[in-house]
Design a protein around this motif. Structure first.
Motif, mmCIF file in Angstrom:
data_model
loop_
_atom_site.group_PDB
_atom_site.id
_atom_site.type_symbol
_atom_site.label_atom_id
_atom_site.label_comp_id
_atom_site.label_asym_id
_atom_site.label_seq_id
_atom_site.Cartn_x
_atom_site.Cartn_y
_atom_site.Cartn_z
ATOM 1 N N THR A 1 -13.134 28.517 22.350
ATOM 2 C CA THR A 1 -12.012 28.026 23.147
ATOM 3 C C THR A 1 -10.955 29.111 23.266
ATOM 4 O O THR A 1 -10.772 29.923 22.350
ATOM 5 C CB THR A 1 -11.375 26.773 22.523
ATOM 6 O OG1 THR A 1 -10.878 27.097 21.219
ATOM 7 C CG2 THR A 1 -12.375 25.644 22.422
ATOM 8 N N VAL A 2 -10.242 29.091 24.388
ATOM 9 C CA VAL A 2 -9.200 30.088 24.626
ATOM 10 C C VAL A 2 -8.027 29.895 23.683
ATOM 11 O O VAL A 2 -7.422 30.871 23.213
ATOM 12 C CB VAL A 2 -8.732 30.007 26.101
ATOM 13 C CG1 VAL A 2 -7.464 30.823 26.315
ATOM 14 C CG2 VAL A 2 -9.816 30.510 27.025
ATOM 15 N N THR A 3 -7.694 28.661 23.347
ATOM 16 C CA THR A 3 -6.495 28.396 22.549
ATOM 17 C C THR A 3 -6.570 29.020 21.163
ATOM 18 O O THR A 3 -5.541 29.349 20.571
ATOM 19 C CB THR A 3 -6.287 26.871 22.415
ATOM 20 O OG1 THR A 3 -7.493 26.272 21.923
ATOM 21 C CG2 THR A 3 -5.934 26.265 23.756
ATOM 22 N N ASP A 4 -7.795 29.200 20.628
ATOM 23 C CA ASP A 4 -7.933 29.793 19.291
ATOM 24 C C ASP A 4 -7.563 31.265 19.274
ATOM 25 O O ASP A 4 -7.139 31.796 18.241
ATOM 26 C CB ASP A 4 -9.369 29.628 18.781
ATOM 27 C CG ASP A 4 -9.733 28.167 18.562
ATOM 28 O OD1 ASP A 4 -8.800 27.347 18.403
ATOM 29 O OD2 ASP A 4 -10.932 27.848 18.563
ATOM 30 N N LYS A 5 -7.745 31.958 20.411
ATOM 31 C CA LYS A 5 -7.545 33.409 20.444
ATOM 32 C C LYS A 5 -6.610 33.818 21.584
ATOM 33 O O LYS A 5 -6.656 34.960 22.049
ATOM 34 C CB LYS A 5 -8.888 34.124 20.620
ATOM 35 C CG LYS A 5 -9.925 33.798 19.554
ATOM 36 C CD LYS A 5 -11.246 34.506 19.848
ATOM 37 C CE LYS A 5 -12.279 34.277 18.752
ATOM 38 N NZ LYS A 5 -12.669 32.860 18.613
ATOM 39 N N LEU A 6 -5.782 32.930 22.056
ATOM 40 C CA LEU A 6 -4.995 33.139 23.260
ATOM 41 C C LEU A 6 -4.098 34.373 23.170
ATOM 42 O O LEU A 6 -3.224 34.473 22.296
ATOM 43 C CB LEU A 6 -4.126 31.907 23.541
ATOM 44 C CG LEU A 6 -3.420 31.863 24.892
ATOM 45 C CD1 LEU A 6 -4.449 31.827 26.014
ATOM 46 C CD2 LEU A 6 -2.521 30.637 24.981
ATOM 47 N N GLY A 7 -4.331 35.323 24.084
ATOM 48 C CA GLY A 7 -3.483 36.497 24.184
ATOM 49 C C GLY A 7 -3.637 37.504 23.061
ATOM 50 O O GLY A 7 -2.881 38.481 22.996
ATOM 51 N N VAL A 8 -4.621 37.319 22.176
ATOM 52 C CA VAL A 8 -4.803 38.223 21.033
ATOM 53 C C VAL A 8 -6.083 39.035 21.247
ATOM 54 O O VAL A 8 -7.180 38.464 21.272
ATOM 55 C CB VAL A 8 -4.904 37.437 19.711
ATOM 56 C CG1 VAL A 8 -5.125 38.392 18.549
ATOM 57 C CG2 VAL A 8 -3.657 36.591 19.503
ATOM 58 N N PRO A 9 -5.990 40.358 21.408
ATOM 59 C CA PRO A 9 -7.195 41.169 21.621
ATOM 60 C C PRO A 9 -8.081 41.164 20.373
ATOM 61 O O PRO A 9 -7.590 41.197 19.241
ATOM 62 C CB PRO A 9 -6.640 42.571 21.900
ATOM 63 C CG PRO A 9 -5.200 42.352 22.261
ATOM 64 C CD PRO A 9 -4.758 41.154 21.499
ATOM 65 N N PHE A 10 -9.391 41.122 20.585
ATOM 66 C CA PHE A 10 -10.336 41.266 19.477
ATOM 67 C C PHE A 10 -11.544 42.025 20.002
ATOM 68 O O PHE A 10 -11.753 42.149 21.207
ATOM 69 C CB PHE A 10 -10.738 39.906 18.899
ATOM 70 C CG PHE A 10 -11.487 39.024 19.857
ATOM 71 C CD1 PHE A 10 -12.876 39.041 19.915
ATOM 72 C CD2 PHE A 10 -10.798 38.160 20.717
ATOM 73 C CE1 PHE A 10 -13.570 38.220 20.795
ATOM 74 C CE2 PHE A 10 -11.482 37.345 21.602
ATOM 75 C CZ PHE A 10 -12.862 37.373 21.644
ATOM 76 N N GLN A 11 -12.311 42.561 19.062
ATOM 77 C CA GLN A 11 -13.447 43.403 19.426
ATOM 78 C C GLN A 11 -14.745 42.603 19.407
ATOM 79 O O GLN A 11 -14.960 41.776 18.520
ATOM 80 C CB GLN A 11 -13.544 44.579 18.464
ATOM 81 C CG GLN A 11 -12.314 45.488 18.495
ATOM 82 C CD GLN A 11 -12.354 46.544 17.416
ATOM 83 O OE1 GLN A 11 -13.364 46.719 16.744
ATOM 84 N NE2 GLN A 11 -11.245 47.251 17.233
ATOM 85 N N HIS A 12 -15.602 42.871 20.395
ATOM 86 C CA HIS A 12 -16.887 42.190 20.485
ATOM 87 C C HIS A 12 -17.874 43.117 21.181
ATOM 88 O O HIS A 12 -17.658 43.510 22.336
ATOM 89 C CB HIS A 12 -16.753 40.874 21.263
ATOM 90 C CG HIS A 12 -18.051 40.143 21.433
ATOM 91 N ND1 HIS A 12 -18.682 39.477 20.404
ATOM 92 C CD2 HIS A 12 -18.854 39.984 22.534
ATOM 93 C CE1 HIS A 12 -19.788 38.929 20.849
ATOM 94 N NE2 HIS A 12 -19.920 39.222 22.145
#
Length: 491
Positions: free
Chosen positions: A432-443
């Motif tokens: 879901t977007v709300t868990d990581k909203l606006g926070v960059p992470f690597q994948h």
């Protein structure tokens, strides 16, 4: 007042509804009953009253006992006028007499004449129905042929043989549909010509469909033969869908009888796929994956049939942008306008995204824009097509095309616009977007920044929510610009 239709009496010539209407007004004003009028079709475009100065003069000369002109205004309801005008196009010998009979009865106060249960009313409605049916058939079965024409000549030409006088009305339909393209519809008597701005009805210069050349017709017939499947032929259903009188107007009408005959003589038995024929005596299991013939995987997006969405979509909508871009924006699916144009993010959500890109100082032409699902999923709501969120199986079916774009474009940063895009990128149906909203992470060697989809910023409940969602999108785009231009490489 309910006298017979078309009896011997005052001879009146008519060849169009307008001319009949003028004559009917004068006859009604003088009180001439239907049985005292003999309606005669005008010969080859002759005047309405050849050899007479006016309707009044002829009525006065031939019916001296008709009485003085009635000064009472003649008023008809719009419904009746439209019905009369439509029925006037029906090619029956006594159409003008019947129309006058109906108007005479109405003018005398007999309102039952408008009812389909009335004798004259039933005929009037049946004639109008036949005319409307002919208009529908002409809309469906007029086949334009493109030809190499001289300057000033119409680019597209069609031949049709209508059963009723519907050419002017049908010509208005095609004038609205075909825009500035010039065309001509020829019939045995008249022709409609459209030069892109004005419509003209004139005598036809063509004698039949053989007078029309079409350089592309041979290519069309080759294509038509190639898609014909004799194993699925249902000749009775084909004839019921297209009445036989229209086949002669269609290019494929010349080859259909031959293909139907070939199917009856054995082509139907050999029309199956080669892979089915290779199953020598094998029992085909009910399971769909075994019952279906083997097919090569689609190599082009337009050929994709991995999920049912292609059946209701206008076209597949691929991504657009540089061949290699540092930033890729992934949305959910095309919308109504994107489906029609074949370009992503050009509707209302695209306009908001353009504004956010400008505020974040990111040039739209520098980023690659695409969607997790390439076909428009929608449901009807009146005359509108409303967006419907893709199911997870549809997102999974389309993921292969997104993987190809990622491998080709090689973005350093991906902005996931909404939950569907994030699910596809992570291959996680629970993301879901709300868990990581606006926070960059690597994948998988790239930065991913989840933000709201622009359409969410348009549909939020109140102005404050819409402003907050828009701010998240702008901030995510700014972070993407910074990460794409920095030396910080994902692990």
């Amino acid at each position: 007042m309910s006298g017979g239709v078309g009896g011997a009496g005052v001879p009146v010539l008519a060849q169009s509804f307008a001319q009949w209407r003028d004559a009917a007004r004068t006859l009604l004003a003088r009180g001439v009953a239907p049985e005292s009028v003999q309606w005669i079709a005008a010969p080859d475009g002759g005047d309405l009253f050849a050899g007479a100065d006016s309707v009044a003069d002829r009525v006065a000369d031939s019916a001296a006992d008709a009485g003085p002109t009635n000064a009472v205004a003649i008023r008809l309801p719009r419904e009746l006028v439209e019905l009369l005008e439509c029925a006037a196009c029906c090619r029956v010998p006594d159409r003008w007499a019947l129309l006058y009979q109906v108007v005479w009865r109405w003018h005398g106060g007999d309102r039952a004449v408008l009812s389909p249960a009335d004798r004259d009313g039933a005929r009037l409605h049946a004639m109008a129905k036949a005319v409307r049916r002919e208009q529908h058939d002409m809309h469906a079965y007029v086949r334009f042929r493109e030809r190499d024409a001289a300057a000033g000549a119409p680019r597209f030409v069609a031949w049709f043989e209508p059963s009723h006088d519907v050419l002017p009305q049908v010509a208005q339909h095609f004038a609205r549909r075909m825009g500035k393209v010039s065309w001509m519809i020829a019939t045995p008597g008249l022709a409609a010509l459209w030069d892109g701005s004005a419509l003209q009805i004139a005598p036809s210069a063509l004698r039949g469909p053989s007078d029309i050349d079409d350089a592309g017709e041979a290519l069309w017939l080759t294509y038509y033969r190639s898609i014909f499947n004799p194993a699925r032929l249902n000749a009775g259903l084909m004839r019921s869908h297209i009445p036989s009188r229209f086949w002669k107007h269609l290019p494929e009408g010349a080859v259909v009888p031959q293909m139907v005959s070939a199917a009856a003589l054995g082509a139907r038995r050999t029309g199956q796929t080669e892979t089915v024929g290779q199953r020598d005596g094998a029992i085909i299991a009910i399971a769909a994956e075994r019952a279906q013939p083997q097919r090569a995987a689609p190599v082009a997006l337009d050929q994709c049939r991995r999920c049912p969405l292609w059946q209701q979509a206008t076209q597949a909508v691929p991504g657009v942008g540089p061949a290699q871009a540092a930033i890729m924006l992934v949305g959910e699916q095309p919308g109504d306008q994107e489906d029609l144009a074949g370009v992503p993010f050009i509707g209302p959500a695209g306009a908001l995204l353009d504004r956010a890109l400008a505020e974040a100082e990111v040039a739209r032409l520098s980023v690659y824009l695409t969607n997790a699902v390439k076909h428009f999923k929608w449901e009807p709501r009146g005359k509108r097509r409303l967006h419907k969120t893709p199911a997870q199986r549809e997102v999974a079916a389309c993921h292969a095309w997104l993987e190809q774009e990622l491998a080709r474009v090689q973005p350093r940063v991906i902005v996931a616009l909404g939950g569907t895009a994030l699910k596809s990128l992570l291959q996680d149906g629970a993301a879901t977007v709300t868990d990581k909203l606006g926070v960059p992470f690597q994948h998988e060697g790239r930065w991913i920044i989840p933000v709201y989809h622009p359409s969410y910023a348009l549909r939020a409940m109140d102005a404050a929510s819409r402003a907050d969602a828009y701010a998240v999108i702008v901030d995510g785009l700014r972070q993407a610009r910074a990460l794409a231009g920095s030396d910080t490489k994902p692990a």
